[in-house]
Design a protein around this motif. Structure first.
Motif, short mmCIF file in Angstrom:
data_model
loop_
_atom_site.label_atom_id
_atom_site.label_comp_id
_atom_site.label_asym_id
_atom_site.label_seq_id
_atom_site.Cartn_x
_atom_site.Cartn_y
_atom_site.Cartn_z
N LYS A 80 0.84 -1.19 0.00
CA LYS A 80 0.00 0.00 0.00
C LYS A 80 0.88 1.24 0.00
CE LYS A 80 -0.06 0.11 5.07
NZ LYS A 80 -0.88 -0.02 6.29
N THR A 81 0.26 2.38 -0.24
CA THR A 81 0.96 3.66 -0.07
C THR A 81 0.95 4.04 1.41
OG1 THR A 81 -1.08 4.89 -0.50
CG2 THR A 81 0.36 4.44 -2.39
N TYR A 100 -7.86 10.36 -9.17
CA TYR A 100 -7.01 9.26 -9.61
C TYR A 100 -7.64 8.54 -10.79
CZ TYR A 100 -4.02 9.46 -5.46
OH TYR A 100 -3.13 9.86 -4.51
N VAL A 102 -6.77 4.62 -12.67
CA VAL A 102 -5.93 3.42 -12.83
C VAL A 102 -5.56 3.29 -14.30
CG1 VAL A 102 -5.80 0.92 -12.58
CG2 VAL A 102 -7.01 2.29 -10.86
N ALA A 107 -6.64 -1.28 -8.33
CA ALA A 107 -6.36 -0.55 -7.11
C ALA A 107 -7.53 -0.64 -6.15
CB ALA A 107 -6.08 0.93 -7.42
N THR A 108 -7.21 -0.68 -4.87
CA THR A 108 -8.22 -0.53 -3.82
C THR A 108 -7.92 0.78 -3.12
OG1 THR A 108 -8.44 -2.93 -3.52
CG2 THR A 108 -9.18 -1.52 -1.71
N TYR A 109 -8.83 1.73 -3.26
CA TYR A 109 -8.66 3.05 -2.63
C TYR A 109 -9.43 3.06 -1.32
CZ TYR A 109 -6.88 4.57 -7.16
OH TYR A 109 -6.15 4.69 -8.32
N HIS A 141 -6.33 9.33 2.42
CA HIS A 141 -6.48 8.19 1.51
C HIS A 141 -5.21 7.36 1.43
CE1 HIS A 141 -4.46 10.41 -1.88
NE2 HIS A 141 -4.93 11.44 -1.18
N THR A 143 -3.75 3.90 -1.03
CA THR A 143 -3.97 3.03 -2.18
C THR A 143 -3.32 1.68 -1.91
OG1 THR A 143 -3.90 4.94 -3.65
CG2 THR A 143 -3.72 2.78 -4.66
N ASN A 145 -2.58 -2.36 -3.39
CA ASN A 145 -2.49 -3.23 -4.57
C ASN A 145 -2.64 -4.68 -4.12
OD1 ASN A 145 -1.98 -4.58 -6.92
ND2 ASN A 145 0.12 -3.85 -7.18
N ASN A 155 -2.64 10.70 -11.21
CA ASN A 155 -3.49 11.61 -10.43
C ASN A 155 -3.32 13.05 -10.91
OD1 ASN A 155 -0.84 11.26 -8.62
ND2 ASN A 155 -1.69 13.30 -8.20
#
Length: 243
Positions: A80-81, A100, A102, A107-109, A141, A143, A145, A155
């Protein structure tokens, strides 16, 4: 070297997020202590295809970035970020938004809204290539993966602020961690609401549609004014923030 991104024939070098830059926000601290400091993901900032585009982007107070997150596991947590919030717009009591898209992978935000020390809303948006995800004012937020494939996302954001990482770091991550067994609440938040799941959506009021390359809005950047002056465009955020 070797991580340059070719965008419009121009080569960009990334800022690299290392594993141990993420020490405060990784779920499995025991696993983390045994790991070397590897590269996790790559951030390419302030991109444009040519000088003419860059001039227009700067004049409109915007920035176009690309982030690449290779597949990885942080112990039993998906890569993740680090996660961040945005500061308030000067003279306003709301923060900047971010948009954003993809480009490759999935991605799961995870979005979370804080009021004081309390998180009052948590949203998850699962997006595939071409999908848009809008971060409204007031939401931090992260992000994630989970796909086992490289995630590449772009973005658009206002260029006139620096992201705020400390609010998420001090609570050791987001309100939820995404583990192999599913979402798990972060106990350092105390009470948090259940997750609201939303689908990616179009934003026709801004001329933005899933499946269309959002960089092309460079030819009509007035449509992205909601990222620079969100207080003037609150209608665009309503279908996300209203349960």
């Amino acid at each position: 070297m070797g991580n340059e991104l070719n965008f419009g024939g121009n080569l960009y070098r990334p800022d690299i997020r290392m594993l141990h830059d993420m020490d405060e926000v990784v779920y499995n601290q025991e696993w983390l202590r045994s790991q070397e400091n590897i590269e996790l993901y790559y951030m390419y900032r302030d991109l444009s295809r040519n000088e003419s585009d860059h001039k227009k982007i700067v004049e409109h107070g915007l920035r176009y970035d690309i982030t690449i997150i290779p597949p990885a596991m942080l112990g039993d947590e998906y890569v993740k970020t680090a996660g961040h919030y945005h500061p308030p717009v000067p003279g306003q009591d709301l923060s900047y938004a971010e948009l954003y898209q993809v480009l490759e992978g999935e991605a799961t935000y995870l979005l979370q809204k804080a009021e004081g020390d309390r998180v009052v809303d948590v949203i998850v948006c699962e997006a595939k290539a071409g999908d848009l995800a809008l971060v409204p004012p007031g939401y931090g937020h992260i992000t994630i993966n989970t796909s086992g494939k490289r995630l590449k996302m772009a973005n658009w954001v206002c260029r006139d602020f620096a992201s705020l990482y400390d609010p998420i770091k001090k609570l050791f991550g987001g309100a939820y961690y995404l583990l192999t067994g599913g979402f798990e609440k972060n106990p350092d938040y105390g009470e948090v609401p259940d997750i609201r799941f939303i689908k990616p959506m179009d934003y026709p009021e801004a001329g933005l549609f899933c499946g269309n390359d959002m960089y092309e809005i460079v030819n009509d950047l007035n449509k992205l004014d909601f990222l620079v002056h969100p207080q003037d465009h609150m209608d665009i955020f309503g279908k996300i923030t209203s349960p």
